[in-house]
Design an enzyme around this catalytic site. Structure first.
Site, PDB file in Angstrom:
ATOM      1  N   MET A   1      35.515 -14.420 -49.877  1.00 34.18           N
ATOM      2  CA  MET A   1      35.284 -15.448 -50.874  1.00 34.18           C
ATOM      3  C   MET A   1      34.147 -14.992 -51.783  1.00 34.18           C
ATOM      4  O   MET A   1      33.021 -14.831 -51.345  1.00 34.18           O
ATOM      5  CB  MET A   1      34.902 -16.765 -50.186  1.00 34.18           C
ATOM      6  CG  MET A   1      34.283 -17.762 -51.111  1.00 34.18           C
ATOM      7  SD  MET A   1      34.016 -19.421 -50.470  1.00 34.18           S
ATOM      8  CE  MET A   1      32.889 -19.157 -49.129  1.00 34.18           C
ATOM      9  N   PRO A   2      34.429 -14.751 -53.063  1.00 29.10           N
ATOM     10  CA  PRO A   2      33.362 -14.388 -53.979  1.00 29.10           C
ATOM     11  C   PRO A   2      32.452 -15.582 -54.276  1.00 29.10           C
ATOM     12  O   PRO A   2      32.930 -16.665 -54.599  1.00 29.10           O
ATOM     13  CB  PRO A   2      34.096 -13.971 -55.248  1.00 29.10           C
ATOM     14  CG  PRO A   2      35.509 -13.759 -54.862  1.00 29.10           C
ATOM     15  CD  PRO A   2      35.741 -14.620 -53.670  1.00 29.10           C
ATOM     16  N   ASN A   3      31.154 -15.358 -54.112  1.00 34.23           N
ATOM     17  CA  ASN A   3      30.135 -16.338 -54.512  1.00 34.23           C
ATOM     18  C   ASN A   3      29.404 -15.728 -55.697  1.00 34.23           C
ATOM     19  O   ASN A   3      28.728 -14.717 -55.553  1.00 34.23           O
ATOM     20  CB  ASN A   3      29.146 -16.609 -53.378  1.00 34.23           C
ATOM     21  CG  ASN A   3      29.781 -17.382 -52.267  1.00 34.23           C
ATOM     22  OD1 ASN A   3      30.292 -18.467 -52.476  1.00 34.23           O
ATOM     23  ND2 ASN A   3      29.776 -16.811 -51.071  1.00 34.23           N
ATOM     24  N   ARG A  40      33.719 -19.163 -55.971  1.00 32.63           N
ATOM     25  CA  ARG A  40      32.656 -20.170 -56.116  1.00 32.63           C
ATOM     26  C   ARG A  40      31.644 -19.670 -57.132  1.00 32.63           C
ATOM     27  O   ARG A  40      31.142 -18.551 -57.020  1.00 32.63           O
ATOM     28  CB  ARG A  40      31.967 -20.382 -54.771  1.00 32.63           C
ATOM     29  CG  ARG A  40      30.838 -21.373 -54.806  1.00 32.63           C
ATOM     30  CD  ARG A  40      30.312 -21.577 -53.384  1.00 32.63           C
ATOM     31  NE  ARG A  40      29.298 -22.591 -53.369  1.00 32.63           N
ATOM     32  CZ  ARG A  40      28.055 -22.377 -52.968  1.00 32.63           C
ATOM     33  NH1 ARG A  40      27.692 -21.191 -52.542  1.00 32.63           N
ATOM     34  NH2 ARG A  40      27.189 -23.359 -52.969  1.00 32.63           N
TER      35      ARG A  40
END
Length: 61
Positions: A1-3, A40
């Site tokens: 999940m890229p933050n 995100r």
């Protein structure tokens, strides 16, 4: 999940933010093969009086 964290000077409109998150999310999906719902993005707004470049506060420009 890229933050993805974005620091920017205050003053951007909601439309600018919407356009930005749409473009960055699309790039993360295309390039990183991330699931769209997993991308995100968090904005940290910085006041111009809190930033100086070249010895001058941004608020003084």
């Amino acid at each position: 999940m890229p933050n993805i964290t974005v620091e920017l000077l205050s003053g951007r409109t909601m439309d600018q933010r919407r356009e930005f998150v749409a473009a960055v999310t699309e790039a993360a999906v295309d390039i990183l093969k991330a699931r769209r719902e997993a991308v995100r993005i968090v904005f940290w707004e910085i006041e111009k009086s809190d930033v100086a470049n070249g010895g001058t506060l941004e608020s003084d420009k």
